[in-house]
Design a protein around this motif. Structure first.
Motif, PDB file in Angstrom:
ATOM      1  N   ARG A   1       0.093  -1.777 -14.601  1.00 17.77           N
ATOM      2  CA  ARG A   1      -0.462  -2.949 -15.295  1.00 17.77           C
ATOM      3  C   ARG A   1      -1.974  -3.035 -15.222  1.00 17.77           C
ATOM      4  O   ARG A   1      -2.543  -4.041 -15.614  1.00 17.77           O
ATOM      5  CB  ARG A   1       0.161  -4.214 -14.695  1.00 17.77           C
ATOM      6  CG  ARG A   1       1.665  -4.290 -14.849  1.00 17.77           C
ATOM      7  CD  ARG A   1       2.268  -5.340 -13.970  1.00 17.77           C
ATOM      8  NE  ARG A   1       2.081  -5.003 -12.567  1.00 17.77           N
ATOM      9  CZ  ARG A   1       2.413  -5.796 -11.564  1.00 17.77           C
ATOM     10  NH1 ARG A   1       2.943  -6.966 -11.804  1.00 17.77           N
ATOM     11  NH2 ARG A   1       2.212  -5.417 -10.318  1.00 17.77           N
ATOM     12  N   HIS A   2      -2.604  -1.968 -14.700  1.00 20.92           N
ATOM     13  CA  HIS A   2      -4.066  -1.988 -14.574  1.00 20.92           C
ATOM     14  C   HIS A   2      -4.643  -0.636 -14.975  1.00 20.92           C
ATOM     15  O   HIS A   2      -4.122   0.399 -14.538  1.00 20.92           O
ATOM     16  CB  HIS A   2      -4.469  -2.285 -13.124  1.00 20.92           C
ATOM     17  CG  HIS A   2      -3.913  -3.569 -12.630  1.00 20.92           C
ATOM     18  ND1 HIS A   2      -2.672  -3.660 -12.043  1.00 20.92           N
ATOM     19  CD2 HIS A   2      -4.415  -4.819 -12.670  1.00 20.92           C
ATOM     20  CE1 HIS A   2      -2.439  -4.925 -11.732  1.00 20.92           C
ATOM     21  NE2 HIS A   2      -3.481  -5.649 -12.095  1.00 20.92           N
TER      22      HIS A   2
ATOM     23  N   THR B   1      -2.664   4.955  -5.046  1.00 20.08           N
ATOM     24  CA  THR B   1      -2.326   6.032  -5.984  1.00 20.08           C
ATOM     25  C   THR B   1      -3.612   6.799  -6.268  1.00 20.08           C
ATOM     26  O   THR B   1      -4.624   6.201  -6.649  1.00 20.08           O
ATOM     27  CB  THR B   1      -1.756   5.448  -7.302  1.00 20.08           C
ATOM     28  OG1 THR B   1      -0.599   4.681  -6.985  1.00 20.08           O
ATOM     29  CG2 THR B   1      -1.397   6.531  -8.289  1.00 20.08           C
TER      30      THR B   1
ATOM     31  N   SER C   1      -2.462  -1.385  -5.846  1.00 20.91           N
ATOM     32  CA  SER C   1      -1.988  -2.622  -6.476  1.00 20.91           C
ATOM     33  C   SER C   1      -1.108  -3.386  -5.496  1.00 20.91           C
ATOM     34  O   SER C   1      -0.682  -2.864  -4.469  1.00 20.91           O
ATOM     35  CB  SER C   1      -1.249  -2.311  -7.779  1.00 20.91           C
ATOM     36  OG  SER C   1       0.141  -2.328  -7.591  1.00 20.91           O
TER      37      SER C   1
ATOM     38  N   ASP D   1       1.852  -1.662  -4.267  1.00 17.71           N
ATOM     39  CA  ASP D   1       1.675  -0.706  -3.170  1.00 17.71           C
ATOM     40  C   ASP D   1       1.732  -1.432  -1.824  1.00 17.71           C
ATOM     41  O   ASP D   1       2.251  -0.893  -0.844  1.00 17.71           O
ATOM     42  CB  ASP D   1       0.335   0.031  -3.324  1.00 17.71           C
ATOM     43  CG  ASP D   1       0.258   0.800  -4.623  1.00 17.71           C
ATOM     44  OD1 ASP D   1       1.251   1.462  -4.983  1.00 17.71           O
ATOM     45  OD2 ASP D   1      -0.789   0.725  -5.303  1.00 17.71           O
TER      46      ASP D   1
HETATM   47  P1  AMP Z   1       0.635  -2.158 -11.152  1.00 20.44           P
HETATM   48  O1  AMP Z   1       1.749  -2.297 -12.136  1.00 20.44           O
HETATM   49  O2  AMP Z   1      -0.686  -1.944 -11.837  1.00 20.44           O
HETATM   50  O3  AMP Z   1       0.602  -3.256 -10.144  1.00 20.44           O
HETATM   51  O4  AMP Z   1       0.861  -0.776 -10.356  1.00 20.44           O
HETATM   52  C1  AMP Z   1       2.111  -0.176 -10.163  1.00 20.44           C
HETATM   53  C2  AMP Z   1       1.906   1.188  -9.484  1.00 20.44           C
HETATM   54  O5  AMP Z   1       1.090   2.040 -10.319  1.00 20.44           O
HETATM   55  C3  AMP Z   1       1.175   1.146  -8.145  1.00 20.44           C
HETATM   56  O6  AMP Z   1       1.702   2.153  -7.309  1.00 20.44           O
HETATM   57  C4  AMP Z   1      -0.284   1.454  -8.491  1.00 20.44           C
HETATM   58  O7  AMP Z   1      -1.004   2.093  -7.436  1.00 20.44           O
HETATM   59  C5  AMP Z   1      -0.122   2.387  -9.662  1.00 20.44           C
HETATM   60  N1  AMP Z   1      -1.179   2.215 -10.639  1.00 20.44           N
HETATM   61  C6  AMP Z   1      -1.712   1.045 -11.095  1.00 20.44           C
HETATM   62  N2  AMP Z   1      -2.640   1.263 -12.017  1.00 20.44           N
HETATM   63  C7  AMP Z   1      -2.729   2.607 -12.159  1.00 20.44           C
HETATM   64  C8  AMP Z   1      -3.520   3.494 -12.973  1.00 20.44           C
HETATM   65  N3  AMP Z   1      -4.411   3.035 -13.861  1.00 20.44           N
HETATM   66  N4  AMP Z   1      -3.334   4.839 -12.827  1.00 20.44           N
HETATM   67  C9  AMP Z   1      -2.423   5.326 -11.956  1.00 20.44           C
HETATM   68  N5  AMP Z   1      -1.638   4.554 -11.189  1.00 20.44           N
HETATM   69  C10 AMP Z   1      -1.780   3.217 -11.276  1.00 20.44           C
END
Ligand code: AMP
Length: 143
Positions: free
Chosen positions: A102-103, A77, A52, A55
């Motif tokens: 958020r995904h 991740t 994301s 990251d």
């Molecule tokens: P995000 O809020 O989706 O931008 O991601 C925040 C953190 O969570 C980042 O380190 C992502 O790699 C990780 N992440 C996002 N989506 C997922 C998921 N579905 N499962 C595990 N980790 C996630």
């Protein structure tokens, strides 16, 4: 409301990137497609992780511009939380809130068939709330 209903509305496209692509390529793809996360696939074509924008920010903060030439696999991740089409949107919202991401990719028969973002969830909830308010208003007016 289920995950399936969101996918019917938004479509099933999932933007992906190879684990050995560079962080620079991943950043360009995120920017060009105006999205917040990429599903990462490994050499066998299977799900290897998720990368994301957070990251990318963390990588740049830790390693500065040198991070851009390193592979996505160094920053993604690996333990990806997924959901199914029949999961409820409420459940999904809970998973996103509790885990602070958020995904969530949608998996059916070991294949990724879509991805839901917090934006999709919020949009659906707002539409539901507006519909409920309309129904209540109509009910009150009809009495
Ligand atoms: P995000 O809020 O989706 O931008 O991601 C925040 C953190 O969570 C980042 O380190 C992502 O790699 C990780 N992440 C996002 N989506 C997922 C998921 N579905 N499962 C595990 N980790 C996630």
């Amino acid at each position: 409301m289920q995950v399936l209903h969101i996918l019917r509305e938004k479509g099933r496209e999932v933007v992906t990137i190879a684990a050995d692509a560079t962080l620079s390529e991943a950043s360009r793809l995120l920017a060009r497609r105006r999205i917040g996360a990429l599903v990462v696939y490994g050499e066998d074509g299977g799900l290897a992780g998720i990368l994301s924008e957070r990251d990318v920010v963390r990588a740049l903060s830790d390693e500065s511009v040198a991070a851009l030439a390193r592979p996505v696999s160094a920053f993604m991740t690996r333990d990806v939380q997924t959901c199914c089409e029949i999961d409820s949107v409420d459940e999904l919202m809970e998973v996103m809130t509790n885990n602070r991401f958020r995904h969530v990719p949608v998996v059916e028969d070991a294949r990724i068939v879509g991805i839901i973002s917090i934006g999709d969830v919020v949009k659906t909830r707002i539409e539901e709330t507006v519909r409920e308010a309309e129904t209540l208003r109509e009910y009150i007016v009809a009495r």
